[in-house]
Design a protein around this motif. Structure first.
Motif, PDB file in Angstrom:
ATOM      1  N   GLY A  74       0.431  -1.452   0.413  1.00 23.95           N
ATOM      2  CA  GLY A  74      -0.265  -0.246  -0.127  1.00 23.95           C
ATOM      3  C   GLY A  74       1.377   1.160  -0.306  1.00 23.95           C
ATOM      4  O   GLY A  74       0.418   2.594   0.698  1.00 23.95           O
ATOM      5  N   TYR A  76       3.806   4.344  -1.571  1.00 26.38           N
ATOM      6  CA  TYR A  76       3.628   5.561  -2.898  1.00 26.38           C
ATOM      7  C   TYR A  76       5.200   4.766  -3.673  1.00 26.38           C
ATOM      8  O   TYR A  76       6.471   4.469  -2.842  1.00 26.38           O
ATOM      9  N   TYR A 102       2.042   7.221  10.526  1.00 23.35           N
ATOM     10  CA  TYR A 102       1.207   6.092   9.583  1.00 23.35           C
ATOM     11  C   TYR A 102       2.434   4.785   9.584  1.00 23.35           C
ATOM     12  O   TYR A 102       3.211   5.503   9.935  1.00 23.35           O
ATOM     13  N   THR A 104       2.167   3.651   6.066  1.00 22.14           N
ATOM     14  CA  THR A 104       2.424   4.004   4.619  1.00 22.14           C
ATOM     15  C   THR A 104       3.882   4.097   4.448  1.00 22.14           C
ATOM     16  O   THR A 104       4.984   4.793   5.029  1.00 22.14           O
ATOM     17  N   LYS A 134       0.299   3.907  -7.000  1.00 17.35           N
ATOM     18  CA  LYS A 134       0.306   4.802  -6.362  1.00 17.35           C
ATOM     19  C   LYS A 134       1.887   5.317  -6.422  1.00 17.35           C
ATOM     20  O   LYS A 134       2.618   5.211  -5.544  1.00 17.35           O
ATOM     21  N   ASN A 292      -2.622   5.618  -9.937  1.00 21.14           N
ATOM     22  CA  ASN A 292      -3.368   7.230  -8.843  1.00 21.14           C
ATOM     23  C   ASN A 292      -2.375   8.069  -8.940  1.00 21.14           C
ATOM     24  O   ASN A 292      -1.142   7.633  -8.057  1.00 21.14           O
ATOM     25  N   CYS A 294      -0.815  11.672  -7.522  1.00 21.75           N
ATOM     26  CA  CYS A 294      -0.740  12.823  -6.754  1.00 21.75           C
ATOM     27  C   CYS A 294       0.591  14.391  -7.488  1.00 21.75           C
ATOM     28  O   CYS A 294       2.100  13.396  -6.839  1.00 21.75           O
ATOM     29  N   ILE A 369      -2.284  13.966   1.505  1.00 21.25           N
ATOM     30  CA  ILE A 369      -2.260  12.322   1.025  1.00 21.25           C
ATOM     31  C   ILE A 369      -3.188  12.118   2.582  1.00 21.25           C
ATOM     32  O   ILE A 369      -4.095  11.674   2.074  1.00 21.25           O
ATOM     33  N   TYR A 370      -3.303  12.786   3.724  1.00 22.94           N
ATOM     34  CA  TYR A 370      -4.200  12.234   4.779  1.00 22.94           C
ATOM     35  C   TYR A 370      -5.216  12.930   4.880  1.00 22.94           C
ATOM     36  O   TYR A 370      -6.391  11.871   5.053  1.00 22.94           O
ATOM     37  N   LYS A 372      -6.948  13.237   2.014  1.00 23.70           N
ATOM     38  CA  LYS A 372      -7.644  12.539   0.673  1.00 23.70           C
ATOM     39  C   LYS A 372      -7.834  11.134   1.178  1.00 23.70           C
ATOM     40  O   LYS A 372      -8.662  10.705   1.228  1.00 23.70           O
ATOM     41  N   ASN A 373      -6.867  11.239   1.911  1.00 25.36           N
ATOM     42  CA  ASN A 373      -7.188   9.089   2.075  1.00 25.36           C
ATOM     43  C   ASN A 373      -8.238   9.082   3.694  1.00 25.36           C
ATOM     44  O   ASN A 373      -8.861   8.023   3.752  1.00 25.36           O
ATOM     45  N   ASN A 374      -8.378  10.308   3.285  1.00 22.06           N
ATOM     46  CA  ASN A 374     -10.120  10.370   5.311  1.00 22.06           C
ATOM     47  C   ASN A 374     -10.869  10.568   4.554  1.00 22.06           C
ATOM     48  O   ASN A 374     -11.901  11.589   5.905  1.00 22.06           O
TER      49      ASN A 374
END
Length: 375
Positions: A74, A76, A102, A104, A134, A292, A294, A369-370, A372-374
């Motif tokens: 998961g 990037y 986090y 990631t 990603k 995906n 960014c 990113i935080y 966007k993911n939430n």
């Protein structure tokens, strides 16, 4: 003596040479038949990076395994040009990766001149693997300036072998990629094309011996050849000057290092649409392949430009506005970090942000990113 003279005859030597050449060719070609491929899939830990030679020649399965390892975790992949190479006190992708708030992880594929157009070959050759991958792609507006805004033979030959390029073209007749890469076929002379293609195919022929056989005999070497991310995050306290400006290194009044003050130079932005077309082609290809992305629209060193050569300033602002317009029109997900070019201490020279600038970019990226993911 008679035997020696017979052996030394040109005709006899040529016959021996032909025999040895055919024997060697048979041995090399038989490697693909008798030596099974050593293939490890779905590597559990995330790989940090991939050796440049593997991407240059599109080595299989190294490239596919790198992508899979990132997707499996998961994570990037951060892509960019010279601003995305290592910095003395840490760069934005390192801060993102070592943040313990986090889980990631962030891998990196960055290098001077390694623009998004060159990456398109890898995406086209691994369409199954890159589906839902990603990415973070850093756009540095200085690549719109006079000596960089256009096809650069040196960068393309550094990061993409001509044989691998031709393999991509044969399998993927995409208009956008052809438009961006067509000059690669035009700038090389026949001798260069032959040598680069020969290098590509010799690499393929020798792979069973230099890769598969070696790994079957010494399996531990396989993992030694890979670059993994550290198993545990070390935290951001590991970075010197994290979130602070090292004023002994950076002259904040000029927004460059003291060392760079003796190398003052700056080139203007030119009216050339190559970089615009390259960016549009990359955005559209990623959308088509369900990658995906960014984008980070990076800053230029506005403080330095205004001090060193004010007439260039308007051109840089115009280039940034044009890039922003492309991102908006293409519906791209992006972070606008351009205002950081007005913050003292954010750069080390006329085109590369400092570790403090990287810290500011990291903050923006983490927040984006935080959120966007939430949502």
């Amino acid at each position: 003596m008679k035997l020696l003279r017979h052996i030394y005859k040109t005709k006899t030597l040529s016959e021996y040479g032909i025999f040895l050449f055919i024997t060697l060719l048979i041995v090399l070609l038989s490697g693909n038949i008798f030596i099974p491929e050593y293939r490890v899939q779905n590597i559990d830990p995330q790989l940090l990076k991939l050796k440049g030679k593997h991407l240059k020649f599109d080595d299989d399965p190294q490239v596919a395994e790198f992508i899979r390892s990132v997707k499996h975790n998961g994570g990037y992949i951060c892509m960019g040009t010279s601003e995305s190479t290592p910095l003395r006190d840490g760069n934005y992708y390192e801060f993102l990766d070592q943040d313990t708030s986090y889980a990631t992880r962030f891998s990196i594929l960055g290098g001077a001149g390694w623009s998004c157009g060159i990456h398109m070959a890898m995406l086209l050759n691994h369409q199954e693997e890159v589906d839902s991958l990603k990415l973070i792609y850093f756009i540095n507006p200085v690549y719109w300036r006079s000596e960089l805004n256009g096809f650069k033979k040196g960068y393309w030959t550094r990061y993409l072998n001509y044989g691998a390029y031709k393999h991509t073209v044969r399998g993927n007749k995409t208009h956008d990629f052809m438009d961006i890469s067509n000059e690669y076929n035009q700038v090389l002379n026949p001798g260069e094309k032959f040598l680069f293609s020969l290098e590509y195919w010799l690499r393929e022929i020798r792979k069973p011996f230099f890769r598969d056989l070696r790994y079957w005999l010494f399996p531990e070497d396989y993992y030694k050849d890979l670059s993994f991310l550290s198993q545990e995050k070390k935290g951001l306290q590991e970075f010197a000057w994290f979130g602070e400006i090292d004023t002994s290194y950076v002259d904040t009044s000029w927004n460059i290092t003291y060392e760079f003050k003796t190398r003052t130079w700056l080139n203007p932005i030119i009216d050339n649409d190559y970089r615009n077309r390259e960016l549009i082609a990359f955005i559209r290809l990623c959308n088509e392949l369900n990658v995906n992305v960014c984008y980070i629209l990076g800053p230029v060193n506005e403080i330095y430009i205004r001090k060193y050569h004010p007439p260039y300033y308007e051109g840089y602002m115009h280039a940034i506005a044009g890039i922003r317009d492309i991102l908006d029109k293409e519906g791209a997900d992006y972070i606008d970090a351009t205002e950081l070019g007005n913050i003292p201490g954010s750069f080390i020279d006329n085109q590369h942000h400092s570790s403090y600038g990287a810290y500011l970019i990291y903050q923006k990226t983490k927040k984006h990113i935080y959120e966007k993911n939430n949502h």
